[in-house]
Design a protein around this motif. Structure first.
Motif, mmCIF file in Angstrom:
data_model
loop_
_atom_site.group_PDB
_atom_site.id
_atom_site.type_symbol
_atom_site.label_atom_id
_atom_site.label_comp_id
_atom_site.label_asym_id
_atom_site.label_seq_id
_atom_site.Cartn_x
_atom_site.Cartn_y
_atom_site.Cartn_z
ATOM 1 N N ASP A 35 5.239 -5.091 -4.324
ATOM 2 C CA ASP A 35 4.982 -4.437 -3.466
ATOM 3 C C ASP A 35 5.319 -5.153 -1.941
ATOM 4 O O ASP A 35 5.788 -4.701 -1.015
ATOM 5 C CB ASP A 35 3.393 -3.909 -3.318
ATOM 6 N N SER A 36 4.633 -6.548 -1.903
ATOM 7 C CA SER A 36 4.957 -7.347 -0.666
ATOM 8 C C SER A 36 5.028 -8.782 -1.058
ATOM 9 O O SER A 36 4.425 -9.219 -2.158
ATOM 10 C CB SER A 36 3.828 -6.751 0.474
ATOM 11 N N LEU A 37 5.494 -9.471 -0.349
ATOM 12 C CA LEU A 37 5.477 -10.919 -0.459
ATOM 13 C C LEU A 37 4.198 -11.467 -0.511
ATOM 14 O O LEU A 37 3.682 -12.659 -1.287
ATOM 15 C CB LEU A 37 6.355 -11.669 0.713
ATOM 16 N N GLN A 38 3.325 -11.092 0.271
ATOM 17 C CA GLN A 38 1.760 -11.639 0.540
ATOM 18 C C GLN A 38 1.241 -11.239 -0.745
ATOM 19 O O GLN A 38 0.362 -12.104 -1.343
ATOM 20 C CB GLN A 38 1.088 -11.024 1.757
ATOM 21 N N THR A 39 1.408 -10.161 -1.362
ATOM 22 C CA THR A 39 0.534 -9.465 -2.380
ATOM 23 C C THR A 39 0.950 -10.276 -3.777
ATOM 24 O O THR A 39 0.326 -10.785 -4.543
ATOM 25 C CB THR A 39 0.280 -8.131 -2.914
ATOM 26 N N ASP A 40 2.410 -10.582 -3.828
ATOM 27 C CA ASP A 40 2.991 -11.310 -4.798
ATOM 28 C C ASP A 40 2.547 -12.755 -4.997
ATOM 29 O O ASP A 40 2.252 -13.194 -6.159
ATOM 30 C CB ASP A 40 4.340 -11.134 -4.670
ATOM 31 N N ILE A 41 2.040 -13.371 -3.740
ATOM 32 C CA ILE A 41 1.468 -14.812 -3.817
ATOM 33 C C ILE A 41 0.307 -14.529 -4.419
ATOM 34 O O ILE A 41 -0.137 -15.457 -5.317
ATOM 35 C CB ILE A 41 1.416 -15.203 -2.361
ATOM 36 N N SER A 42 -0.555 -13.749 -4.336
ATOM 37 C CA SER A 42 -1.925 -13.606 -4.929
ATOM 38 C C SER A 42 -1.650 -13.522 -6.392
ATOM 39 O O SER A 42 -2.356 -14.021 -7.307
ATOM 40 C CB SER A 42 -2.583 -12.502 -4.500
ATOM 41 N N PHE A 43 -0.525 -12.556 -7.005
ATOM 42 C CA PHE A 43 -0.619 -12.438 -8.298
ATOM 43 C C PHE A 43 -0.170 -13.654 -8.971
ATOM 44 O O PHE A 43 -0.434 -14.200 -10.143
ATOM 45 C CB PHE A 43 0.787 -11.398 -8.481
ATOM 46 N N LYS A 44 0.799 -14.522 -8.114
ATOM 47 C CA LYS A 44 1.306 -15.824 -8.966
ATOM 48 C C LYS A 44 0.145 -17.012 -8.830
ATOM 49 O O LYS A 44 0.008 -17.554 -10.081
ATOM 50 C CB LYS A 44 2.528 -16.313 -8.102
ATOM 51 N N GLY B 130 -7.853 -12.458 -5.902
ATOM 52 C CA GLY B 130 -8.203 -11.396 -6.687
ATOM 53 C C GLY B 130 -8.520 -10.249 -5.717
ATOM 54 O O GLY B 130 -8.595 -8.901 -5.592
ATOM 55 N N GLN B 131 -9.591 -10.881 -4.814
ATOM 56 C CA GLN B 131 -10.204 -9.861 -3.659
ATOM 57 C C GLN B 131 -9.192 -9.409 -2.905
ATOM 58 O O GLN B 131 -8.993 -8.203 -2.569
ATOM 59 C CB GLN B 131 -11.173 -10.645 -2.877
ATOM 60 N N LYS B 132 -8.081 -10.166 -2.586
ATOM 61 C CA LYS B 132 -6.952 -9.488 -1.670
ATOM 62 C C LYS B 132 -6.291 -8.400 -2.457
ATOM 63 O O LYS B 132 -5.328 -7.768 -1.733
ATOM 64 C CB LYS B 132 -6.093 -10.723 -1.331
ATOM 65 N N LEU B 133 -6.389 -8.383 -3.633
ATOM 66 C CA LEU B 133 -5.824 -7.410 -4.488
ATOM 67 C C LEU B 133 -6.636 -6.443 -4.816
ATOM 68 O O LEU B 133 -6.503 -5.299 -5.518
ATOM 69 C CB LEU B 133 -5.109 -7.994 -5.941
ATOM 70 N N GLY B 134 -7.833 -6.338 -4.193
ATOM 71 C CA GLY B 134 -8.825 -5.160 -4.392
ATOM 72 C C GLY B 134 -9.788 -5.404 -5.379
ATOM 73 O O GLY B 134 -10.297 -4.511 -6.089
ATOM 74 N N ILE B 135 -9.572 -6.605 -6.138
ATOM 75 C CA ILE B 135 -10.618 -6.869 -7.339
ATOM 76 C C ILE B 135 -11.948 -7.444 -6.828
ATOM 77 O O ILE B 135 -11.636 -8.704 -6.399
ATOM 78 C CB ILE B 135 -10.140 -7.916 -8.315
ATOM 79 N N GLN B 136 -12.937 -6.780 -6.779
ATOM 80 C CA GLN B 136 -14.202 -7.333 -6.254
ATOM 81 C C GLN B 136 -15.142 -7.633 -7.207
ATOM 82 O O GLN B 136 -16.412 -8.495 -6.834
ATOM 83 C CB GLN B 136 -14.926 -6.157 -5.499
ATOM 84 N N GLN B 137 -15.028 -7.650 -8.584
ATOM 85 C CA GLN B 137 -15.827 -8.021 -9.591
ATOM 86 C C GLN B 137 -15.260 -9.275 -10.490
ATOM 87 O O GLN B 137 -14.023 -9.469 -10.000
ATOM 88 C CB GLN B 137 -16.334 -6.950 -10.485
#
Length: 880
Positions: free
Chosen positions: A269-278, A317-324
């Motif tokens: 979706d975006s470079l920033q969120t890809d960093i979080s996945f990696k 994970g929080q940047k990807l909307g995962i709060q738990q």
């Protein structure tokens, strides 16, 4: 090029070098064994140091492995680059004084280009060589047939870590094509070995041929070695045509699972969120393997690294909307990706998930607590008219409370404050320097010694059945030289047969004497260790003449030996009891078996309760009283595993092993000495239990005579207590002490009542002494009460009676001062704060303090300053 999975690439590599006569060394634990220079195993060669420095001679000088490794010096770059990882796999082939450059280069080329193996296009491969290494360049050119433009001389191609083995190296690069060129065509870095994305390094061949001496000179090694490393993740990214390592089958299943947990955000979706996945995919791999190998999150050492990785992953994970909590759900995904070669992750899945989930949930609590502390710091900065959050405050939140730096900076900037990045980095660097200084100064790899490495005589241990033997003295070593005779001083001896156990597996070496044919003691054995080729090397103090080729009587000290074997068998029994009480995750992490005591280190992520210790002790003693037979058998490793034999931490087992079986209750692989029956141990007593590091705890215990002596000592102390409390019998001591405690409580209650009365009497006096300044009434007085608690009681009375706007009280006892400041609503509305006033007057008594706007307190150590502190109240009110 073949289309292969990561598991196939790994297996092909090992199969290839097995076909070249190499022994496949299994991947070792990420936690180094007997190597204080390393925090983690960080390369394929790290576990083979003992072979390269000559301290141990391998059964086969040709070795290959696939080694899981961790490097943490670039954590911040993980996710931002194509190939930075915390955990990675290094595939390597090694020669210990056997083959050298020619074979290493030919085999690397064969594996990469042969249709039977990886089938890389030869025209896409480039190599770099050290400019002075004409031999390597000749082999690549004349024997492999590479054109000059495919061979690049690079000055940095020399592997050197300081004193120890070193030498030139040759790197192999794959040309991914112009599409991957991230710099200009004419950029000076656009070449194999330069800083670019087009030419990807996949393999490094190190030709270890010199000893780097402490005086910075180099001399040829007595045995030349080969050390190579091929990065699995990099090679797989080429084979699977992945832009980065993260689009391979080593990471994509984890990323897809994170997408599922995120629901609203997808990879790409975006470079920033890809960093979080990696970041998440990388960090959960490292966490799963490290925890499986016995490391646990904590505030120090390896545990600190794991805690940092986990918290970094949670924040992404929080940047990807995962709060738990979610990371624990990724553990089985990691396990299934790696199970073909690393089944241990799935085998320990439940334990790893539990540790990760507990740590995640704790961190979510930390985030809430940290935010509260951070908001106080921000408020303080604003109160002081500041504009920048100091680097030391950011670091304190990070280091002391585990609060993520990026979150601190985000909250501060939202509050309109600048952030002192430079100050934070200064604090971080200071911490790194402290950690580096605390690390062992030992050399990371020793220098080879010809003498011991080249000794090939055979020496056999017979101490399992005989503790006194007649044996021929084969070699005498004195001051690193072989001698034929010696009459005094110290020496190292090798005999054809020996009853002396060499220090191994936690069991200390046997001591004893060496006697000549006339009955004269000619040497005392003070230590025994194994030489590089496995011989038993006796360190002795020479008492009389010793001659090579002569027979001597070797006699083990039976008293020490028998006490040691009792403790060794008890160690096995304690290990089994630990697992029964704490769970199967409680694995041995080191041990010491000596005549006087035993020490057992084990992994455990929580406290061990008194009840659990009592239960373990009870289990061991019950098994002693059951008089269980202890049987030791020799068998092959596969049969031993089929019996359910448990391997001990840090031990390397060959094809043939010894199994110690305590009546099918405890079955372990062990080369040490043991009793014939558990009843020989007599008695077992735990002396202490404590935490010694990140997720590692230690039990110390004694057996037999030492256990009896411990009970006698405790009984004597109890008798002394009985005498002090005037108890006629020991069994009545507890009741007597309980009665005395009740009496003490009643006396304390009476004292508290008297103190309260005294405080009330003082209150009637001090509450009438009201002063005024700038429209604010205040009381400032010294009172004679025992502690801060009674000062607060006086403040409660003051508040209820609405006597003045401000109350300042001081008391002193045992050269310590307590100060208290209280303010009513009127004073607070005028802008006064109790915390500000306490900070202004506390230095007068050599103290400091703080608190809320309505109440604050401080401690000090200068009672003589109390009058000055009380007088300062008026000055402060006038100034404010």
């Amino acid at each position: 090029m073949k289309q292969l999975t990561s598991a196939q690439v790994r297996q092909l590599f090992l199969d290839f070098f097995r076909s070249k006569g190499h022994t496949v060394e299994p991947s070792a634990s990420l936690i180094p064994v007997n190597d204080p220079t390393l925090l983690w195993i960080n390369s394929g060669v790290a576990t083979l140091k003992k072979y390269f420095d000559g301290s141990v001679v391998p059964e086969n000088p040709r070795i290959t492995n696939a080694q899981k490794s961790i490097r943490t010096n670039d954590i911040e770059n993980v996710g931002k680059t194509a190939r930075h990882h915390t955990m990675f796999e290094m595939l390597g082939n090694f020669s210990i004084g056997d083959y050298f450059k020619e074979e290493a280069i030919h085999w690397a080329w064969e594996f990469l280009t042969s249709p039977e193996w990886l089938a890389f296009e030869a025209e896409k491969l480039y190599v770099t060589v050290y400019p002075k290494d004409s031999e390597a360049k000749r082999i690549w050119s004349e024997e492999i047939g590479l054109s000059p433009e495919h061979i690049v001389e690079v000055e940095d191609n020399f592997w050197d870590i300081g004193a120890g083995p070193s030498g030139p190296d040759s790197e192999i690069f794959y040309d991914r094509g112009p599409a991957y060129l991230d710099i200009a065509e004419d950029d000076p870095e656009n070449y194999p070995g330069g800083e670019n994305e087009r030419y990807l390094e996949i393999w490094n061949l190190v030709f270890s041929e010199f000893n780097h001496k402490p005086d910075d000179t180099y001399e040829p090694l007595p045995h030349k070695n080969i050390d190579t490393g091929m990065g699995l993740e990099r090679v797989v990214s080429i084979i699977q045509d992945a832009p980065t390592n993260f689009e391979t089958d080593l990471f994509l299943p984890i990323i897809h699972k994170v997408e599922e947990l995120s629901q609203s955000i997808h990879y790409g979706d975006s470079l920033q969120t890809d960093i979080s996945f990696k970041v998440i995919a990388d960090h959960i791999r490292a966490l799963s393997f490290a925890i499986g190998d016995g490391a646990l999150p904590s505030n120090e050492g390896r545990g600190y690294v794991l805690r940092r990785l986990l918290r970094r992953a949670v924040m992404h994970g929080q940047k990807l909307g995962i709060q738990q909590a979610f990371l624990y759900k990724l553990v089985p995904v990691v396990g299934h990706i790696m199970e073909s070669y690393y089944p241990e992750v799935l085998q320990q899945q439940v334990f790893i998930e539990k540790v990760v989930r507990n740590e995640e949930e704790r961190f979510h609590e930390t985030i809430n607590e940290g935010l509260a502390i951070l908001n106080e710091v921000i408020e303080q900065v604003k109160t002081e008219q500041g504009s920048t959050l100091k680097g030391k405050d950011i670091f304190k939140l990070y280091d002391t409370y585990g609060f993520p730096v990026e979150l601190t900076e985000e909250v501060a900037e939202d509050a309109g404050l600048k952030v002192d990045h430079a100050g934070f980095e200064i604090e971080m660097q200071a911490q790194r320097d402290r950690a580096r200084a605390g690390r062992s100064k030992e050399l990371s790899m020793g220098v080879q010694s010809n003498l011991l490495t080249d000794i090939k005589v055979e020496s056999h241990y017979v101490g399992y059945s005989n503790l006194e033997v007649k044996s021929e003295l084969l070699l005498i070593i004195n001051e690193d030289e072989l001698v034929s005779k010696i009459t005094e001083g110290s020496a190292q001896l090798i005999f054809a047969e020996t009853p002396f156990y060499a220090e191994m597996g936690g069991q200390v070496a046997d001591n004893g004497i060496i006697v000549n044919s006339e009955g004269m003691i000619v040497a005392e054995v003070t230590d025994v260790k194994k030489a590089p080729n496995g011989q038993f090397l006796h360190t002795v103090t020479v008492k009389g003449p010793l001659s090579e080729g002569t027979d001597y009587f070797l006699q083990v000290d039976l008293g020490k030996h028998n006490k040691t074997i009792k403790n060794h068998t008890a160690t096995h029994m304690l290990h089994k009891a630990l697992k029964e009480v704490l769970g199967s995750h409680a694995n041995q992490a080191g041990s010491l078996v000596a005549p006087e005591h035993l020490r057992f280190d084990f992994t455990h992520f929580g406290q061990v309760t008194t009840e659990e210790l009592i239960k373990m002790e009870q289990i061991v003693n019950e098994k002693i009283w059951e008089a269980l037979p202890v049987v030791t058998i020799e068998t092959d490793i596969d049969s031993a595993k089929a019996m359910g034999a448990m391997a001990l931490f840090g031990e390397k087992y060959g094809h043939d092993v010894r199994v110690v079986n305590i009546s099918d209750w405890s079955i372990e692989l062990c080369g040490g000495n043991h009793v014939k029956n558990t009843e020989d141990i007599g008695l077992f007593k735990i002396v202490s239990e404590s935490g010694i590091g990140a997720g590692v705890r230690r039990i110390e215990a004694v057996t037999s005579k030492e256990a009896y002596l411990m009970f006698r000592d405790q009984e004597e102390k109890l008798q002394q207590v009985a005498a002090l409390v005037k108890s006629p019998q020991i069994k009545e001591t507890v009741n007597k002490v309980d009665q005395m405690q009740q009496q003490m409580k009643e006396i304390q209650k009476e004292n508290d009542l008297l103190a309260t009365k005294l405080a009330n009497q003082q209150a009637s006096t001090i509450f009438t002494n009201i002063q005024e300044c700038n429209g604010i009434s205040y009381i400032a007085a010294q009172v004679h009460v025992k502690d801060m608690n009674q000062l607060r009681q006086l403040a409660d009375q003051w508040k209820q009676k609405t006597i003045s706007d401000i109350l300042v009280l001081a008391t002193a006892a045992d050269q310590k001062v307590n100060l208290l400041v209280a303010m009513n609503d009127k004073a607070i509305e005028k802008g006064f704060k109790a915390g500000d006033l306490i900070r202004a007057i506390a230095p007068k008594v050599s103290g400091n303090g703080g608190g809320r706007p309505d109440m604050a307190q401080a401690g000090g150590k200068n009672p003589a300053g109390i009058p000055e502190a009380l007088e300062a109240v008026k000055s402060w009110l006038m100034a404010n």
